[in-house]
Scaffold this motif. Structure first.
Motif, PDB file in Angstrom:
ATOM      1  N   PRO A 102       0.813  -1.205   0.000  1.00  0.00           N
ATOM      2  CA  PRO A 102       0.000   0.000   0.000  1.00  0.00           C
ATOM      3  C   PRO A 102       0.849   1.259   0.000  1.00  0.00           C
ATOM      4  O   PRO A 102       1.997   1.256   0.435  1.00  0.00           O
ATOM      5  N   ALA A 103       0.274   2.327  -0.511  1.00  0.00           N
ATOM      6  CA  ALA A 103       0.930   3.632  -0.442  1.00  0.00           C
ATOM      7  C   ALA A 103       1.066   4.020   1.024  1.00  0.00           C
ATOM      8  O   ALA A 103       0.252   3.612   1.861  1.00  0.00           O
ATOM      9  N   PRO A 104       2.094   4.789   1.366  1.00  0.00           N
ATOM     10  CA  PRO A 104       2.295   5.154   2.774  1.00  0.00           C
ATOM     11  C   PRO A 104       1.083   5.819   3.422  1.00  0.00           C
ATOM     12  O   PRO A 104       0.871   5.655   4.610  1.00  0.00           O
ATOM     13  N   ASP A 105       0.288   6.550   2.652  1.00  0.00           N
ATOM     14  CA  ASP A 105      -0.869   7.235   3.222  1.00  0.00           C
ATOM     15  C   ASP A 105      -2.176   6.475   2.989  1.00  0.00           C
ATOM     16  O   ASP A 105      -3.246   6.973   3.299  1.00  0.00           O
ATOM     17  N   ALA A 106      -2.096   5.246   2.477  1.00  0.00           N
ATOM     18  CA  ALA A 106      -3.302   4.464   2.198  1.00  0.00           C
ATOM     19  C   ALA A 106      -3.958   4.016   3.496  1.00  0.00           C
ATOM     20  O   ALA A 106      -3.276   3.677   4.462  1.00  0.00           O
ATOM     21  N   GLU A 107      -5.279   4.029   3.514  1.00  0.00           N
ATOM     22  CA  GLU A 107      -6.012   3.584   4.696  1.00  0.00           C
ATOM     23  C   GLU A 107      -6.399   2.117   4.610  1.00  0.00           C
ATOM     24  O   GLU A 107      -6.938   1.569   5.554  1.00  0.00           O
ATOM     25  N   SER A 108      -6.161   1.467   3.490  1.00  0.00           N
ATOM     26  CA  SER A 108      -6.454   0.045   3.360  1.00  0.00           C
ATOM     27  C   SER A 108      -5.342  -0.611   2.561  1.00  0.00           C
ATOM     28  O   SER A 108      -4.473   0.062   2.023  1.00  0.00           O
ATOM     29  N   GLY A 109      -5.391  -1.930   2.473  1.00  0.00           N
ATOM     30  CA  GLY A 109      -4.393  -2.648   1.697  1.00  0.00           C
ATOM     31  C   GLY A 109      -3.294  -3.277   2.525  1.00  0.00           C
ATOM     32  O   GLY A 109      -2.405  -3.916   1.996  1.00  0.00           O
ATOM     33  N   ARG A 110      -3.350  -3.096   3.836  1.00  0.00           N
ATOM     34  CA  ARG A 110      -2.306  -3.647   4.696  1.00  0.00           C
ATOM     35  C   ARG A 110      -2.670  -5.017   5.277  1.00  0.00           C
ATOM     36  O   ARG A 110      -1.864  -5.653   5.920  1.00  0.00           O
ATOM     37  N   GLY A 111      -3.885  -5.473   5.078  1.00  0.00           N
ATOM     38  CA  GLY A 111      -4.368  -6.692   5.714  1.00  0.00           C
ATOM     39  C   GLY A 111      -3.537  -7.916   5.407  1.00  0.00           C
ATOM     40  O   GLY A 111      -3.164  -8.666   6.319  1.00  0.00           O
ATOM     41  N   LEU A 112      -3.245  -8.163   4.138  1.00  0.00           N
ATOM     42  CA  LEU A 112      -2.483  -9.362   3.795  1.00  0.00           C
ATOM     43  C   LEU A 112      -1.029  -9.249   4.241  1.00  0.00           C
ATOM     44  O   LEU A 112      -0.388 -10.265   4.523  1.00  0.00           O
ATOM     45  N   LEU A 113      -0.513  -8.029   4.347  1.00  0.00           N
ATOM     46  CA  LEU A 113       0.834  -7.852   4.909  1.00  0.00           C
ATOM     47  C   LEU A 113       0.835  -8.231   6.388  1.00  0.00           C
ATOM     48  O   LEU A 113       1.775  -8.860   6.875  1.00  0.00           O
TER      49      LEU A 113
END
Length: 143
Positions: A102-113
């Motif tokens: 995810p982009a550093p300022d993204a609020e989603s997309g970190r779940g699978l990480l």
């Protein structure tokens, strides 16, 4: 009367299976049985927070990315002796999870990480069509 669909299926003592609606409330309900089930199985020596986070992330992923209106997802917890396996099954076998940075300022997309960081193993099993099961395992130390 509670209108949220939540059904416990009869299962062996080493297995918990729950059907939940693909909604934010379904994700919240998915986390509820984890700690109690682990304690009842004598698995409390592994921090249940990791299992709760894995359940939350896998359930969130299926309800936000793989949601099909009117189709429930299944959460399963399995005591495999040396490992706790967490499975989330949905009906989007055509859409496999992909790790995205995810982009550093993204609020989603970190779940699978987060799943990758917490789980000792993870993967996806396909079938029967149209289903897929996304799973993560936590190693359990000897009792």
């Amino acid at each position: 009367m509670n209108s949220e669909k939540s059904t416990r299926l009869l299962s062996p003592a080493d297995h918990l299976s729950v059907l939940l609606s693909p909604t934010p409330r379904g994700v919240r309900l998915a986390r509820l049985p984890v700690t109690d089930w682990m304690r009842d199985r004598g698995l409390s020596h592994r921090p249940s927070e990791a299992a709760e986070h894995l359940v939350a992330e896998l359930a969130t992923h299926t309800t936000t990315r793989d949601r099909l209106p009117g189709r429930d997802f299944r959460l399963a917890l399995l005591d495999r002796g040396a490992a706790l396996r967490i499975e989330v099954t949905d009906t989007r076998g055509d859409d496999l999870p992909r790790r995205r940075v995810p982009a550093p300022d993204a609020e989603s997309g970190r779940g699978l990480l987060l799943v990758e960081a917490l789980a000792d193993r993870r993967g996806v099993d396909l079938g029967p069509v149209p289903r897929k099961t996304v799973w993560a395992e936590l190693d359990l130390p000897p009792a």
